[in-house]
Design an enzyme around this catalytic site. Sequence first.
Site, PDB file in Angstrom:
ATOM      1  N   ASP A  91      29.744  34.780  38.351  1.00  0.00           N
ATOM      2  CA  ASP A  91      30.596  34.074  39.344  1.00  0.00           C
ATOM      3  C   ASP A  91      29.966  33.290  38.121  1.00  0.00           C
ATOM      4  O   ASP A  91      29.285  33.297  37.360  1.00  0.00           O
ATOM      5  CB  ASP A  91      30.106  34.283  40.582  1.00  0.00           C
ATOM      6  CG  ASP A  91      28.587  34.221  40.630  1.00  0.00           C
ATOM      7  OD1 ASP A  91      27.835  33.406  40.571  1.00  0.00           O
ATOM      8  OD2 ASP A  91      28.596  35.422  41.705  1.00  0.00           O
ATOM      9  N   HIS A 106      29.037  40.518  32.146  1.00  0.00           N
ATOM     10  CA  HIS A 106      30.122  40.949  32.199  1.00  0.00           C
ATOM     11  C   HIS A 106      31.370  39.847  32.407  1.00  0.00           C
ATOM     12  O   HIS A 106      31.973  40.446  33.422  1.00  0.00           O
ATOM     13  CB  HIS A 106      30.277  41.569  33.354  1.00  0.00           C
ATOM     14  CG  HIS A 106      28.947  42.574  33.649  1.00  0.00           C
ATOM     15  ND1 HIS A 106      28.726  43.604  35.695  1.00  0.00           N
ATOM     16  CD2 HIS A 106      28.584  43.340  32.229  1.00  0.00           C
ATOM     17  CE1 HIS A 106      27.632  44.287  35.159  1.00  0.00           C
ATOM     18  NE2 HIS A 106      27.849  44.801  33.821  1.00  0.00           N
ATOM     19  N   CYS A 133      50.042  34.540  25.860  1.00  0.00           N
ATOM     20  CA  CYS A 133      48.862  33.828  25.468  1.00  0.00           C
ATOM     21  C   CYS A 133      48.847  32.474  25.343  1.00  0.00           C
ATOM     22  O   CYS A 133      49.889  32.682  24.190  1.00  0.00           O
ATOM     23  CB  CYS A 133      48.411  35.207  24.715  1.00  0.00           C
ATOM     24  SG  CYS A 133      47.057  34.657  23.492  1.00  0.00           S
ATOM     25  N   GLY A 172      18.062  40.990  42.352  1.00  0.00           N
ATOM     26  CA  GLY A 172      19.465  40.865  43.180  1.00  0.00           C
ATOM     27  C   GLY A 172      20.072  42.154  42.445  1.00  0.00           C
ATOM     28  O   GLY A 172      21.289  42.439  42.967  1.00  0.00           O
TER      29      GLY A 172
END
Length: 239
Positions: A91, A106, A133, A172
């Site tokens: 996110d 990631h 693309c 976390g």
Amino acid sequence: MERIVILTGAGISAESGLGTFRDKGGIWTENRIEDVATPEGFARDPDRVHAFYNARRTQAAEARPNAAHRALARLQADWPGEVMIVTQNVDALHEAGGTREVLHMHGRLDGALCAGCGHRWPAPPVMHRADPCPACAAPLTRPDVVWFGEMPHHMDEVLEALAQADLFAAIGTSGQVYPAAGFVQEALVAGAHTVELTLEPTPRQIKPFAETRPGRASETVPAWVAELLERSGQAPAGP
């Protein structure tokens, strides 16, 4: 002044409404990793994988940063030394919370990647396997996220920073997936102080952090940041 390296995981975004990975009711209890988070799963059923990430992208776009994200942005802005923030999350809540520089190990949900030529571009809200693309026109569009079995981004930069770190914090994250699970050992070798801020502390024999602060990220992270800034003289002492 101390160099700080901070690793964040799904737990920092959980209070913003984004599901964690291994908790009961998390996204991996409802979807098999092999089906939606591997190159092989994408090859077998690209429509299913796109549907999964389209839903996650919508959820992430609606989420708002919490107090932990904002506290880390404050630390990066006010700390007199270097603060590197590395996240396993896909996110953009760190950026939404005000952080200027974030290394996304990631990838990001709001990015698209051509599996053919490697071109990257901003992802639309909904993606399909036949999307061409923009660079080569091949219908090989995939989410620009790192799947299991693929190499995380920015590893050389992160390992170099850990080798020079004075303080390493993990926030976390379960610390069960390598290479991120080995960051604490890299920091210890460098002589850094290590601290874990997590809802459920992990056993010391698994992750030998010198300090553990259990609790909700929205509470523990702002308090920790306030202490660091007070110690550095960048924040007034409390009443």
